[in-house]
Design a protein around this motif. Structure first.
Motif, mmCIF file in Angstrom:
data_model
loop_
_atom_site.group_PDB
_atom_site.id
_atom_site.type_symbol
_atom_site.label_atom_id
_atom_site.label_comp_id
_atom_site.label_asym_id
_atom_site.label_seq_id
_atom_site.Cartn_x
_atom_site.Cartn_y
_atom_site.Cartn_z
ATOM 1 N N LEU A 177 -19.411 -0.233 -1.838
ATOM 2 C CA LEU A 177 -18.409 -0.367 -0.777
ATOM 3 C C LEU A 177 -17.105 -0.944 -1.315
ATOM 4 C CD1 LEU A 177 -20.658 -1.530 2.177
ATOM 5 C CD2 LEU A 177 -19.356 0.608 2.045
ATOM 6 N N GLU A 178 -17.187 -1.947 -2.170
ATOM 7 C CA GLU A 178 -15.978 -2.527 -2.750
ATOM 8 C C GLU A 178 -15.228 -1.498 -3.592
ATOM 9 O OE1 GLU A 178 -17.473 -5.981 -4.831
ATOM 10 O OE2 GLU A 178 -17.506 -7.194 -2.993
ATOM 11 N N ALA A 179 -15.962 -0.709 -4.356
ATOM 12 C CA ALA A 179 -15.338 0.333 -5.171
ATOM 13 C C ALA A 179 -14.687 1.395 -4.284
ATOM 14 C CB ALA A 179 -16.376 0.966 -6.092
ATOM 15 N N ALA A 180 -15.379 1.799 -3.230
ATOM 16 C CA ALA A 180 -14.830 2.803 -2.310
ATOM 17 C C ALA A 180 -13.545 2.292 -1.676
ATOM 18 C CB ALA A 180 -15.858 3.149 -1.237
ATOM 19 N N PHE A 181 -13.545 1.041 -1.281
ATOM 20 C CA PHE A 181 -12.370 0.408 -0.681
ATOM 21 C C PHE A 181 -11.174 0.536 -1.629
ATOM 22 C CE2 PHE A 181 -9.858 -3.350 0.475
ATOM 23 C CZ PHE A 181 -9.802 -3.218 1.857
ATOM 24 N N LYS A 182 -11.379 0.201 -2.887
ATOM 25 C CA LYS A 182 -10.295 0.260 -3.876
ATOM 26 C C LYS A 182 -9.835 1.698 -4.118
ATOM 27 C CE LYS A 182 -11.672 -3.889 -6.371
ATOM 28 N NZ LYS A 182 -12.311 -4.407 -7.590
ATOM 29 N N VAL A 183 -10.780 2.611 -4.269
ATOM 30 C CA VAL A 183 -10.434 4.006 -4.557
ATOM 31 C C VAL A 183 -9.719 4.646 -3.366
ATOM 32 C CG1 VAL A 183 -11.375 6.309 -5.071
ATOM 33 C CG2 VAL A 183 -12.236 4.301 -6.303
ATOM 34 N N PHE A 184 -10.219 4.424 -2.155
ATOM 35 C CA PHE A 184 -9.575 4.995 -0.969
ATOM 36 C C PHE A 184 -8.149 4.474 -0.835
ATOM 37 C CE2 PHE A 184 -13.848 5.507 1.484
ATOM 38 C CZ PHE A 184 -14.123 6.669 0.782
ATOM 39 N N ALA A 185 -7.955 3.185 -1.057
ATOM 40 C CA ALA A 185 -6.630 2.593 -0.911
ATOM 41 C C ALA A 185 -5.680 3.090 -2.002
ATOM 42 C CB ALA A 185 -6.731 1.079 -0.950
ATOM 43 N N THR A 194 -3.997 -2.318 4.711
ATOM 44 C CA THR A 194 -2.801 -1.693 5.284
ATOM 45 C C THR A 194 -2.629 -0.285 4.738
ATOM 46 O OG1 THR A 194 -1.742 -3.846 5.531
ATOM 47 C CG2 THR A 194 -0.295 -1.928 5.563
ATOM 48 N N GLU A 195 -2.745 -0.127 3.429
ATOM 49 C CA GLU A 195 -2.625 1.199 2.824
ATOM 50 C C GLU A 195 -3.703 2.135 3.359
ATOM 51 O OE1 GLU A 195 -2.608 0.914 -1.441
ATOM 52 O OE2 GLU A 195 -1.069 -0.637 -1.407
ATOM 53 N N LEU A 196 -4.912 1.638 3.439
ATOM 54 C CA LEU A 196 -6.023 2.445 3.919
ATOM 55 C C LEU A 196 -5.794 2.871 5.365
ATOM 56 C CD1 LEU A 196 -8.778 3.598 3.204
ATOM 57 C CD2 LEU A 196 -9.796 1.421 3.846
ATOM 58 N N THR A 197 -5.311 1.974 6.178
ATOM 59 C CA THR A 197 -5.050 2.271 7.583
ATOM 60 C C THR A 197 -4.059 3.423 7.720
ATOM 61 O OG1 THR A 197 -5.485 -0.007 8.230
ATOM 62 C CG2 THR A 197 -4.197 1.314 9.755
ATOM 63 N N PHE A 198 -3.014 3.404 6.905
ATOM 64 C CA PHE A 198 -2.014 4.464 6.998
ATOM 65 C C PHE A 198 -2.508 5.796 6.448
ATOM 66 C CE2 PHE A 198 1.086 0.854 7.144
ATOM 67 C CZ PHE A 198 1.472 1.073 8.460
ATOM 68 N N LYS A 199 -3.578 5.782 5.669
ATOM 69 C CA LYS A 199 -4.072 7.010 5.051
ATOM 70 C C LYS A 199 -5.231 7.657 5.809
ATOM 71 C CE LYS A 199 -2.652 5.675 0.432
ATOM 72 N NZ LYS A 199 -3.090 5.266 -0.882
ATOM 73 N N ILE A 200 -5.758 7.007 6.828
ATOM 74 C CA ILE A 200 -6.946 7.561 7.484
ATOM 75 C C ILE A 200 -6.742 7.842 8.967
ATOM 76 C CG2 ILE A 200 -8.577 6.597 5.828
ATOM 77 C CD1 ILE A 200 -9.092 4.321 7.758
ATOM 78 N N MET A 243 3.516 -9.713 11.029
ATOM 79 C CA MET A 243 3.532 -10.711 9.957
ATOM 80 C C MET A 243 2.663 -10.263 8.794
ATOM 81 S SD MET A 243 3.560 -14.378 11.999
ATOM 82 C CE MET A 243 2.018 -14.057 12.834
ATOM 83 N N GLY A 244 1.526 -9.667 9.101
ATOM 84 C CA GLY A 244 0.656 -9.174 8.045
ATOM 85 C C GLY A 244 1.350 -8.105 7.223
ATOM 86 N N PHE A 245 1.994 -7.171 7.892
ATOM 87 C CA PHE A 245 2.704 -6.103 7.189
ATOM 88 C C PHE A 245 3.839 -6.671 6.340
ATOM 89 C CE2 PHE A 245 5.940 -2.752 6.967
ATOM 90 C CZ PHE A 245 5.207 -1.764 6.344
ATOM 91 N N GLN A 246 4.627 -7.577 6.914
ATOM 92 C CA GLN A 246 5.745 -8.159 6.171
ATOM 93 C C GLN A 246 5.261 -9.000 4.996
ATOM 94 O OE1 GLN A 246 8.287 -10.175 8.979
ATOM 95 N NE2 GLN A 246 9.102 -8.269 9.775
ATOM 96 N N ALA A 247 4.186 -9.742 5.180
ATOM 97 C CA ALA A 247 3.641 -10.550 4.083
ATOM 98 C C ALA A 247 3.170 -9.656 2.942
ATOM 99 C CB ALA A 247 2.497 -11.427 4.581
ATOM 100 N N VAL A 248 2.559 -8.517 3.281
ATOM 101 C CA VAL A 248 2.119 -7.567 2.260
ATOM 102 C C VAL A 248 3.330 -7.025 1.499
ATOM 103 C CG1 VAL A 248 1.180 -5.233 1.956
ATOM 104 C CG2 VAL A 248 -0.069 -6.919 3.313
#
Length: 191
Positions: A21-29, A112-118, A165-170
């Motif tokens: 799951l951790e690997a999938a998270f990184k690859v998807f993002a 955030t990246e994952l959210t925008f891609k799915i 705030m989360g988006f701006q902090a990122v």
């Protein structure tokens, strides 16, 4: 060498599942859902592609599990923040959010990246909608107990503030004024 106990086997399975799951998270993002392959995930996890299929039937099931696990973690954490005093609970919520931004910013960058891609997956939309409504209702309840004039409107505002705030902090990383915003929101809502 003696055979493994059922507990040892279960622990090995849990560790393998977590690694996948951790690997999938990184690859998807990093590469996006469409470009990601089970082979890429296997390589990132350091496991065979066949092992992944022992745990997940498809790439979409892997994604569903990832999103569901993140939401479940949020639910678990939310329960730990509760106190009898609604101001203390809201303060705990703010503290948790800003601690996350300081200590796990890369995690939130990837989310955030994952959210925008799915956006094409209905289950993500449905799950996020349900969870967002639950969190807004929780904050609304706290604000109602604190006698706010428009607790629902204020709860929606706080939820939107968290997103912004989360988006701006990122995006701004160390240049984002996390400490000042944390102090401001605690002073505004919890004093």
């Amino acid at each position: 060498m003696s055979p493994r106990t059922a507990e040892q086997v279960e622990q090995i399975r849990a560790e393998s599942r977590k690694k996948i799951l951790e690997a999938a998270f990184k690859v998807f993002a990093k590469d996006g859902y469409e470009a990601a392959s089970m082979a890429m995930i296997a390589k990132e996890a350091g496991v065979s592609k066949g092992l992944i299929y022992n745990y997940f039937d498809s790439k979409e099931e892997l994604l569903k599990t990832l999103v569901t696990d993140v939401m479940a973690e949020g639910d678990r954490l939310a329960k730990e923040l509760f106190d009898r005093d609604p101001k203390v609970t809201l303060r705990n919520l703010f503290k948790w959010f800003f601690t996350e931004m300081r200590e796990r910013l890369d995690h939130w960058r990837i989310m955030t990246e994952l959210t925008f891609k799915i956006e094409k997956f209905d289950f993500v939309h449905d799950l996020v909608t349900i969870k967002t409504n639950e969190y807004v209702a929780m904050i609304e309840s706290l604000l109602t107990q604190m006698n706010y004039k428009d607790p629902l409107g204020e709860a929606r505002l706080i939820a939107a503030l968290f997103d912004g705030m989360g988006f701006q902090a990122v995006m701004m990383r160390d240049d984002y004024p996390l400490d000042e915003l944390e102090e401001y929101l605690i002073k505004k809502y919890c004093k």
